[in-house]
Design an enzyme around this catalytic site. Structure first.
Site, PDB file in Angstrom:
ATOM      1  N   VAL A 214      -9.854   7.481   7.329  1.00  0.00           N
ATOM      2  CA  VAL A 214     -11.242   7.968   6.830  1.00  0.00           C
ATOM      3  C   VAL A 214     -12.228   6.726   7.352  1.00  0.00           C
ATOM      4  CG1 VAL A 214     -12.734   8.823   4.972  1.00  0.00           C
ATOM      5  CG2 VAL A 214     -10.226   9.101   5.062  1.00  0.00           C
TER       6      VAL A 214
ATOM      7  N   LYS B 187       0.949   4.016  -2.863  1.00  0.00           N
ATOM      8  CA  LYS B 187       0.278   5.422  -2.657  1.00  0.00           C
ATOM      9  C   LYS B 187       1.718   6.607  -2.816  1.00  0.00           C
ATOM     10  CE  LYS B 187      -3.925   4.817  -2.155  1.00  0.00           C
ATOM     11  NZ  LYS B 187      -4.661   5.395  -2.854  1.00  0.00           N
TER      12      LYS B 187
ATOM     13  N   TYR C 183       0.953  -1.219   0.185  1.00  0.00           N
ATOM     14  CA  TYR C 183       0.048   0.052   0.009  1.00  0.00           C
ATOM     15  C   TYR C 183       1.004   1.241  -0.005  1.00  0.00           C
ATOM     16  CZ  TYR C 183      -3.725   3.243   1.131  1.00  0.00           C
ATOM     17  OH  TYR C 183      -4.677   4.276   1.290  1.00  0.00           O
TER      18      TYR C 183
END
Length: 272
Positions: free
Chosen positions: A186, A157, A153
């Site tokens: 989030v 990113k 990840y």
């Protein structure tokens, strides 16, 4: 409802849930015609029905370059030239570098990075010809810092930050704006799945940032401003900014300390 995006065509990937869904609702509420892109046809149709006039569901796999080209052509034909491209589709898997498989690595890069590349490649000629447009890439705060157990990840990113910088140079003077938005934790299904995996750091799902706040930040970034935009609660943004003002070795110590329980558990599991 009319708004600052009234009459514009906005393409949002990953639009069936989470940040993408919040973006679709936000831009639609600002008067935009919204093209909804994700792999789930049923979810997209439900979102299109919710948003009403001007919303079009286009099921596609943005990891596939041919699908990306088809999406841009379809949106242009059905809704008109694309004014804003929001590349949000992505996957998050928790993995240590020693545990990453070839297939996991390729899927992460093809989805998180490849989709953004192929969509931008297909959308840029039209934007350049019209002398206007905006491309917003959705990265993560984990695209700015390396965190243990987020191997594939973080790498993907981080790549989006580089892609945004490259595009900012290549599109300078064309009228096409570029931004990369880096949200913290989030409140989405993805975050719940992330925490179910095991020990982590940052705000837990119930205290995390609302996806609607990230959508508003993305819409503002499309209008202009800094290349790299943090999306987080004010206190956390200040802390993040302060950390980046420190020497790298201190920043690494802070991050490592935040994950000390995870790293201790990992060493125990490996018998080290």
């Amino acid at each position: 409802m009319s708004g600052s995006y009234s009459g514009q065509t906005v393409l949002v990937t990953g639009a069936s849930r989470g940040i993408g869904l919040a973006c679709a609702r936000h831009f639609s509420g600002q008067g935009a015609r919204v093209a909804l892109v994700a792999r789930s046809a049923d979810r997209l149709e439900a979102v299109a029905a919710e948003l009403g006039n001007g919303a079009v569901a286009i099921p596609a796999d943005t990891a596939d370059p041919a699908d990306c080209a088809r999406v841009i052509a379809t949106v242009t034909e059905r809704l008109g030239p694309i004014d804003v491209l929001v590349s949000n589709a992505g996957i998050l898997r928790r993995d240590f570098i020693e545990d990453i498989s070839v297939s996991d690595f390729e899927e992460s890069y093809r989805t998180n990075v490849g989709g953004a590349v192929w969509l931008a490649k297909a959308a840029i000629p039209g934007m350049r010809e019209r002398g206007r447009g905006a491309i917003v890439l959705v990265s993560s705060e984990l695209g700015l810092i390396g965190a243990p157990s987020y191997g594939s990840y973080c790498m993907s990113k981080f790549a989006l930050i580089g892609l945004a910088e490259v595009l900012s140079h290549e599109l300078a003077g064309t009228g096409v704006r570029v931004a990369v938005v880096c949200p913290g934790n989030v409140r989405t299904d993805q975050l719940a799945e992330e925490y179910a995996w095991g020990l982590g750091a940052g705000a837990p799902p119930e205290k995390a940032l609302a996806p609607e706040a990230v959508a508003a930040t993305i819409a503002a970034a499309a209008e202009g401003g800094p290349l790299v935009v943090l999306a987080d609660k004010p206190a956390l943004k200040l802390g993040f900014d302060a950390m980046f003002a420190m020497p790298r070795r201190l920043r690494l110590m802070i991050i490592r300390d935040a994950y000390k329980a995870l790293l201790k558990d990992r060493r125990a599991r490996l018998g080290a």
